[in-house]
Scaffold this motif. Structure first.
Motif, PDB file in Angstrom:
ATOM      1  N   LEU A 177      51.348  37.945  39.309  1.00 20.25           N
ATOM      2  CA  LEU A 177      50.227  37.347  38.574  1.00 20.25           C
ATOM      3  C   LEU A 177      50.670  37.002  37.156  1.00 20.25           C
ATOM      4  O   LEU A 177      51.172  37.855  36.426  1.00 20.25           O
ATOM      5  N   SER A 178      50.496  35.743  36.774  1.00 22.12           N
ATOM      6  CA  SER A 178      50.868  35.330  35.416  1.00 22.12           C
ATOM      7  C   SER A 178      49.740  35.714  34.451  1.00 22.12           C
ATOM      8  O   SER A 178      48.579  35.829  34.865  1.00 22.12           O
ATOM      9  N   PRO A 179      50.044  35.935  33.170  1.00 21.97           N
ATOM     10  CA  PRO A 179      49.012  36.302  32.196  1.00 21.97           C
ATOM     11  C   PRO A 179      47.865  35.300  32.149  1.00 21.97           C
ATOM     12  O   PRO A 179      46.707  35.683  31.994  1.00 21.97           O
ATOM     13  N   ALA A 180      48.155  34.018  32.331  1.00 26.60           N
ATOM     14  CA  ALA A 180      47.116  32.986  32.263  1.00 26.60           C
ATOM     15  C   ALA A 180      46.133  33.088  33.426  1.00 26.60           C
ATOM     16  O   ALA A 180      44.993  32.651  33.309  1.00 26.60           O
ATOM     17  N   ARG A 181      46.555  33.678  34.538  1.00 26.90           N
ATOM     18  CA  ARG A 181      45.684  33.789  35.713  1.00 26.90           C
ATOM     19  C   ARG A 181      44.891  35.091  35.749  1.00 26.90           C
ATOM     20  O   ARG A 181      44.078  35.278  36.650  1.00 26.90           O
ATOM     21  N   LEU A 182      45.119  35.975  34.792  1.00 23.69           N
ATOM     22  CA  LEU A 182      44.374  37.239  34.732  1.00 23.69           C
ATOM     23  C   LEU A 182      42.921  36.956  34.369  1.00 23.69           C
ATOM     24  O   LEU A 182      42.635  36.255  33.394  1.00 23.69           O
ATOM     25  N   THR A 183      41.999  37.501  35.155  1.00 26.17           N
ATOM     26  CA  THR A 183      40.580  37.237  34.930  1.00 26.17           C
ATOM     27  C   THR A 183      39.815  38.529  34.679  1.00 26.17           C
ATOM     28  O   THR A 183      40.333  39.633  34.904  1.00 26.17           O
ATOM     29  N   ALA A 184      38.576  38.377  34.257  1.00 24.27           N
ATOM     30  CA  ALA A 184      37.700  39.529  34.060  1.00 24.27           C
ATOM     31  C   ALA A 184      37.479  40.267  35.375  1.00 24.27           C
ATOM     32  O   ALA A 184      37.298  41.488  35.382  1.00 24.27           O
ATOM     33  N   ASP A 185      37.517  39.546  36.490  1.00 22.95           N
ATOM     34  CA  ASP A 185      37.363  40.181  37.800  1.00 22.95           C
ATOM     35  C   ASP A 185      38.539  41.115  38.094  1.00 22.95           C
ATOM     36  O   ASP A 185      38.353  42.200  38.643  1.00 22.95           O
ATOM     37  N   HIS A 186      39.753  40.708  37.716  1.00 20.36           N
ATOM     38  CA  HIS A 186      40.917  41.585  37.881  1.00 20.36           C
ATOM     39  C   HIS A 186      40.730  42.871  37.075  1.00 20.36           C
ATOM     40  O   HIS A 186      41.030  43.958  37.555  1.00 20.36           O
TER      41      HIS A 186
END
Length: 131
Positions: A10-19
């Motif tokens: 997972l790239s930092p840009a794809r990290l979401t609040a759901d994660h």
């Protein structure tokens, strides 16, 4: 992670609040295999603080990611409870040094200097130094 999801790539840009939410749930349900107990709220907060620090690092290095402000710490009820000594406990504490020894006199002097409102100033002249 929850649901067997692989996040290693997972790239930092794809990290979401759901994660982050799933990570919080994971921490709250995690059982220590050695102690057979769950993580305390304070321990869960340490993991969240580490994650927040990582996101702050990304901001410093201009790496697109979830804002660090999105990481909220768990409420720890023990943080809100402040306990005070009662008068008997304070008196017992102040009278605990054994003034028949040099170390006890030293300890009493430290207590009296550290907590002047709790000690009558008339006690200061009663302290004598033994060579």
């Amino acid at each position: 992670m929850a649901g067997g999801e692989k996040l290693g790539s997972l790239s930092p840009a794809r990290l979401t609040a759901d994660h982050v939410w799933k990570y919080r749930v994971f921490l709250s349900r995690h059982i220590d295999p050695h102690k057979k107990v769950g993580l305390k709220k304070s321990t869960q907060n340490y993991y969240l603080i580490a994650l927040r620090s990582l996101l702050e690092f990304f901001v410093e290095k201009n790496i697109a990611s979830l804002p660090p402000s999105k990481i909220k710490l768990a409420k720890d009820k023990s943080d809100h409870e402040v306990k005070f000594l009662n008068l008997n406990q304070i008196e017992s504490l102040l009278n605990s040094p054994d003034t028949s020894t040099a170390g006890g006199l030293r300890d009493r002097a430290i207590w009296n200097r550290s907590f002047p409102p709790a000690c009558a100033s008339v006690n200061y002249p009663a302290l004598t130094v033994i060579n």
